[in-house]
Every structure is written in structure tokens, then in C-alpha cells.
Design an enzyme around this catalytic site. Structure first.
Site, mmCIF file in Angstrom:
data_model
loop_
_atom_site.group_PDB
_atom_site.id
_atom_site.type_symbol
_atom_site.label_atom_id
_atom_site.label_comp_id
_atom_site.label_asym_id
_atom_site.label_seq_id
_atom_site.Cartn_x
_atom_site.Cartn_y
_atom_site.Cartn_z
ATOM 1 N N GLN A 89 0.471 -1.136 0.328
ATOM 2 C CA GLN A 89 0.090 -0.133 -0.406
ATOM 3 C C GLN A 89 1.115 0.960 -0.043
ATOM 4 O OE1 GLN A 89 -2.221 -1.522 3.603
ATOM 5 N NE2 GLN A 89 -3.599 -0.664 2.745
ATOM 6 N N ASP A 92 6.201 4.920 -1.079
ATOM 7 C CA ASP A 92 7.278 5.064 -1.312
ATOM 8 C C ASP A 92 8.428 3.930 -2.217
ATOM 9 O OD1 ASP A 92 8.586 3.051 0.266
ATOM 10 O OD2 ASP A 92 7.360 3.984 1.674
ATOM 11 N N HIS A 107 -1.514 1.441 -4.221
ATOM 12 C CA HIS A 107 -1.393 2.589 -4.604
ATOM 13 C C HIS A 107 -0.511 3.961 -5.282
ATOM 14 C CE1 HIS A 107 -3.779 1.864 -0.204
ATOM 15 N NE2 HIS A 107 -4.545 0.970 -1.853
ATOM 16 N N ALA A 217 8.962 -3.937 13.422
ATOM 17 C CA ALA A 217 8.597 -4.470 12.244
ATOM 18 C C ALA A 217 10.499 -5.317 11.706
ATOM 19 C CB ALA A 217 8.826 -3.858 10.659
#
Length: 234
Positions: A89, A92, A107, A217
Site C-alpha cells: 500500500q 515509497d 496505490h 517491524a
């Protein structure tokens, strides 16, 4: 049988690289009225404002570097014996700079531009000008190649097909609040995939996952990848 892993990533995977998530208080999104900078109507009303906003986002992105989670996913792609499909999504380019090939940007991409008149696309310069002509048709209707509010996400046919073929579906760093991505876990599970959520905290769709791991993450994604690669994919 070699297993097909399908991964969805959201803003949470890039947060530790210094790119704010969509709902960060005081972040770039919080400083603008999204109706003015992320809609076709906003572009028509004030193209200079829209380009200023995305120029700032592009500069922010160019100043960031891929983190251990991005790199771990590229390792998974390189070393897993089956297929790895990455849907993001994010707009970058940190997955690409982290070494992942062929990520599906549903996106759009911050580093790409398109023409609102002819739909031509090209690599965006670091600073886009609101009155720059399209290199394809000459119209002064250039815009970032980003999916805005009310627009259809890209590559949906390929995404639904991948979800239907998935043996493992992982959602990483996404809030579960934006559709159609919020429905991906259910779609994959209906097709028989094992599902896992990796996130800083439970998402709005956490109940749809069979497994979950929570934490930064940069910690949980490399650990998950390492465990997968220790297994026999078949």
C-alpha cells in the site's frame, strides 16, 4: 509442492525508516487537508499546493533508507524456493531499494508521474512543477502517479489472482482500515492460505488471522523470515 507466499505491506513497515504512517499526529499528512492534496478536485483547484505536498513527501522518502524489515523480505524472495508476491500500500520505493524485485504498488509510486489528460507515465523528477508539460502530449496536467481518494487501486486483477493462489498470506504494518486491502486476509483464507499478521499492535482486522506477532517491524519481520527459511518449503 512449493508454497506461494503473498505479503501485504503498509506504512508500518517504513515507519522505522523515518517515514510517518498515515495517522501520525503532527506528521506530513496532519499538516494538510487531504481533500485539497489527495483528490483530483484538489489538483484542479490548486495544482501548486498539491505538487508542493508531494515534493515534500518525495524529499522525505529520498532521505530515508530501507530498514531490516525491507531487507528481510528481499532475502525471502531470493532464498524461498516457491513464489513470493509482495503487494504494498506504500508509495515509497524502500522495497525496491531494499532489494525486492517486482513489488506490486497498489496505490501508485511517489517516484513516478502521470498525465491527467493522456494517462502517460514517466519517472518523476525530485521536484515536480505544477505547470510542467506532459512529455507525451504536452498538456500541463501532470500529477504524481498516486492513487487518490475515490480512485481505483492499481493491479487489482493480479492481486486477487495472487490471493487465490496463496499458501501463506502475511500482512505487515497495516492498520486494516482501508479497503480493499482490509479484505485480503479473508480472501486468502477462503482460498486455503495460512494467515499471519505482523504489526506493532493488533489491526482492525486482527480477528481474521490465524497467527499474529506484534512488535517493531525491524525485529519481527526478520525473525519470521528466518523461521520460514529454516523450514522445508514443501
Amino acid at each position: 509442492m512449493e508454497k506461494h507466499i503473498v505479503i501485504l505491506t503498509g506504512a508500518g513497515i517504513s515507519a522505522e525508516s523515518g517515514l510517518g504512517t498515515f495517522r501520525d499526529v503532527g506528521g506530513l499528512w496532519d499538516q494538510y487537508d487531504l481533500e485539497e492534496v489527495a483528490t483530483p478536485d484538489g489538483l484542479a483547484r490548486n495544482p501548486a499546493l498539491v505538487h508542493d505536498f508531494y515534493n515534500a513527501r518525495r524529499a522525505n522518502c529520498l532521505g530515508a533508507a530501507p530498514n531490516a524489515a525491507h531487507v528481510a523480505l528481499s532475502r525471502l524472495q531470493a532464498e524461498w524456493s516457491g513464489n513470493v508476491t509482495l503487494i504494498t500500500q506504500n508509495v515509497d520505493d524502500l522495497h525496491e531499494r531494499g532489494g525486492f524485485d517486482d513489488a506490486i504498488h497498489m496505490h501508485g509510486q511517489l517516484m513516478r508521474a502521470k498525465c491527467a489528460s493522456c494517462d502517460g507515465r514517466w519517472d518523476a523528477p525530485k521536484v515536480m512543477q505544477h505547470d510542467a508539460p506532459c512529455p507525451h502530449c504536452g498538456a500541463k496536467t501532470t500529477r504524481p502517479d498516486i492513487v487518490w481518494f475515490g480512485e481505483m487501486p492499481y493491479h487489482m486483477d493480479a492481486i486477487w489472482a495472487a490471493l487465490d493462489e496463496a499458501d501463506i498470506f502475511a500482512s505487515i504494518g497495516t492498520s486494516g482500515q482501508v479497503y480493499p486491502a482490509a479484505a485480503f486476509a479473508q480472501q486468502a483464507a477462503a482460498a486455503g492460505a495460512a494467515t499471519i499478521e505482523l504489526n506493532l499492535e493488533p489491526s482492525d482486522t486482527a480477528r481474521h488471522f490465524q497467527q499474529a506477532r506484534y512488535g517493531p517491524a525491524t525485529e519481527i519481520v526478520p525473525n519470521w523470515v528466518a523461521e520460514l527459511l529454516e523450514q522445508t518449503p514443501g
